[in-house]
Design a protein around this motif. Structure first.
Motif, PDB file in Angstrom:
ATOM      1  N   MET A 230       0.830  -1.203   0.000  1.00  0.00           N
ATOM      2  CA  MET A 230       0.000   0.000   0.000  1.00  0.00           C
ATOM      3  C   MET A 230       0.865   1.253   0.000  1.00  0.00           C
ATOM      4  O   MET A 230       1.955   1.259   0.546  1.00  0.00           O
ATOM      5  CB  MET A 230      -0.878  -0.010   1.253  1.00  0.00           C
ATOM      6  CG  MET A 230      -1.974   1.035   1.222  1.00  0.00           C
ATOM      7  SD  MET A 230      -2.799   1.198   2.800  1.00  0.00           S
ATOM      8  CE  MET A 230      -3.741  -0.302   2.877  1.00  0.00           C
TER       9      MET A 230
ATOM     10  N   GLU B  67      -1.183   7.911   0.935  1.00  0.00           N
ATOM     11  CA  GLU B  67      -1.460   9.043   0.042  1.00  0.00           C
ATOM     12  C   GLU B  67      -1.574  10.371   0.786  1.00  0.00           C
ATOM     13  O   GLU B  67      -1.351  11.441   0.220  1.00  0.00           O
ATOM     14  CB  GLU B  67      -2.766   8.783  -0.722  1.00  0.00           C
ATOM     15  CG  GLU B  67      -2.649   7.622  -1.700  1.00  0.00           C
ATOM     16  CD  GLU B  67      -3.926   6.801  -1.823  1.00  0.00           C
ATOM     17  OE1 GLU B  67      -4.999   7.253  -1.353  1.00  0.00           O
ATOM     18  OE2 GLU B  67      -3.852   5.691  -2.376  1.00  0.00           O
TER      19      GLU B  67
ATOM     20  N   GLY C 180      -4.872   5.477   2.594  1.00  0.00           N
ATOM     21  CA  GLY C 180      -4.304   4.684   1.502  1.00  0.00           C
ATOM     22  C   GLY C 180      -5.336   3.696   1.012  1.00  0.00           C
ATOM     23  O   GLY C 180      -6.160   3.222   1.808  1.00  0.00           O
ATOM     24  N   ASP C 181      -5.320   3.390  -0.307  1.00  0.00           N
ATOM     25  CA  ASP C 181      -6.263   2.432  -0.897  1.00  0.00           C
ATOM     26  C   ASP C 181      -7.723   2.734  -0.543  1.00  0.00           C
ATOM     27  O   ASP C 181      -8.511   1.803  -0.315  1.00  0.00           O
ATOM     28  CB  ASP C 181      -5.937   0.997  -0.414  1.00  0.00           C
ATOM     29  CG  ASP C 181      -4.775   0.391  -1.203  1.00  0.00           C
ATOM     30  OD1 ASP C 181      -4.238   1.093  -2.095  1.00  0.00           O
ATOM     31  OD2 ASP C 181      -4.415  -0.760  -0.906  1.00  0.00           O
TER      32      ASP C 181
ATOM     33  N   ALA D 143      -7.491  -2.894   5.865  1.00  0.00           N
ATOM     34  CA  ALA D 143      -7.244  -3.377   4.501  1.00  0.00           C
ATOM     35  C   ALA D 143      -7.394  -4.901   4.438  1.00  0.00           C
ATOM     36  O   ALA D 143      -7.858  -5.448   3.442  1.00  0.00           O
ATOM     37  CB  ALA D 143      -5.853  -2.945   4.037  1.00  0.00           C
TER      38      ALA D 143
END
Ligand code: OSB
Ligand code: MG
Length: 373
Positions: free
Chosen positions: A2, A5, A39-40, A115
């Motif tokens: 991952m 961001e 993230g993701d 996740a």
């Protein structure tokens, strides 16, 4: 792998339902940092437990903010780290500032578990799904008021009580509580308020059959703890002195304590907390999970940690309403009819942060992107 961001920091203030006084001082509410990592399409949440003033430890909310902004968040972006273990290892190059490191590491753990779609305790290897917590009571203005508080908590279902002590507020409160609750598991915490000269005063606490005496001497003073331990029947527990794995090993080898209070913020993250846990388990040194009056986010994290098998004493981890009129998570943390707390089963921390309540309590906010560095 991952990619992180974006990271966000929020500095929050929440008033307590009741002022909290220790030998370090009295506080009406708590200032702390919530860390979010994205993230993701997911968000992981962590909490930095440093306080507004450097009383419990040298860190403050503002030093943590600085360390996060200028050193720890850049590690994620520059080195492309997103795995909590990798982050933890990389962050070791910076000295100190364990609470800042832990806050970000916790957010990465939450993100990772979300996740994977699993509760955090599964990633940690937690085995206890129902935890019997304790309640930590501050120093009150009178013995009557202390008794009233403790009676209230016992009525609510708490099975273990800790009271804060300091010179002049120690033997009498213990005698009073023992008179009213002869069988209640009871322990005391001095937050380092005593000196070796007070040894006889502390030894007088042996008559109250306490579960433990926590941190009578200042953090740096392993030696005097070992001297007292040899003369007291009550087991000593260390809180502020336990800064990392190495301080546990040394405290154990010196006979400075028989019980370890693990706070994830104080030891710099889950990786270090688990090393301490595993060493303690091998050495027959029971541990328990301390608290820093966390919001629901930090407390949910503590619950998952406290599910590990060598957490053998009740944690300082009470229901949301013990601390705050309105916690920043849903559902709030509550006691069952058995006086226990269930470790959440949802992904990550397993409770939902309520963004509008976070926003309402926020005093300062910042967004960090890879392009900022
Ligand atoms: O010494 O355990 C401590 C709170 C702030 C700072 C230090 C301590 C504490 C507590 C609170 O005892 C425990 C809790 O979160 O319920
Ligand atoms: Mg303590």
């Amino acid at each position: 792998m991952m990619k992180i961001e974006r990271v966000e920091l929020s500095l929050l203030y929440l008033p307590y339902v009741h002022p909290f006084e220790t030998s370090l001082g009295r506080e009406e509410g708590r200032t702390f940092i919530i860390v979010k990592v994205f993230g993701d399409g997911l968000c992981g949440y962590g909490e930095v437990v440093a306080s507004q003033a450097p009383l419990y430890s040298y860190e403050t909310t503002i030093t943590s903010w600085h360390i996060l902004e200028d050193f720890l968040i850049p590690l994620l972006f520059k080195a492309g780290l997103s795995e909590p273990e990798e982050f933890s290892r990389a962050a070791l190059k910076f000295r100190g500032h364990p609470m800042a490191k832990a806050g970000l590491e916790l957010a990465l753990w939450d993100l990772k578990a979300r996740a994977l779609g699993v509760p955090l305790y599964q990633l940690y290897g937690g085995t206890q799904k129902e935890i019997t917590p304790g309640v930590s009571c501050g120093i009150e203005d009178s013995l009557d008021e202390l008794l009233r508080q403790v009676e209230g908590y016992v009525r609510e279902g708490y099975k273990r009580v800790k009271i804060k002590i300091k010179p002049g507020w120690d033997v009498e409160p213990c005698r009073l509580l023992r008179k009213h609750f002869p069988d209640l598991p009871l322990q005391v915490d001095a937050n380092g308020a005593y000196r070796i000269e007070d040894k006889e005063r502390l030894k007088a606490l042996d008559e109250f059959c306490l579960l433990m005496l926590e941190q009578p001497f200042p953090p740096y003073d392993l030696w005097d703890h070992s001297r007292l331990a040899r003369e007291m029947a009550t087991p000593l527990c260390l809180d502020e002195s336990i800064l990392n794995f190495d301080s546990v090993r040394k405290a154990y080898e010196m006979g400075a304590c028989r019980i370890i209070n693990i706070k994830v913020g104080r030891v710099g993250g889950i990786c270090e907390a688990r090393r301490i846990h595993d060493y303690s388990q091998v050495h027959d040194l029971p541990v328990w999970c301390g608290g820093m009056l966390e919001s629901g986010i930090g407390r949910a994290h503590n619950l998952h940690l406290a599910s590990l098998p060598n957490f053998l004493y009740p944690p300082d981890l009470s229901a949301s309403k013990r601390y705050y009129a309105e916690d920043i998570i849903e559902p709030p943390i509550e006691l069952t009819a058995r006086g226990t707390i269930l470790v959440p089963e949802g992904p990550g921390i397993g409770v939902n942060p309520v963004e509008e309540r976070i926003k309402k309590a926020t005093r300062r906010h910042a967004v960090y992107l890879p392009s900022n560095y």
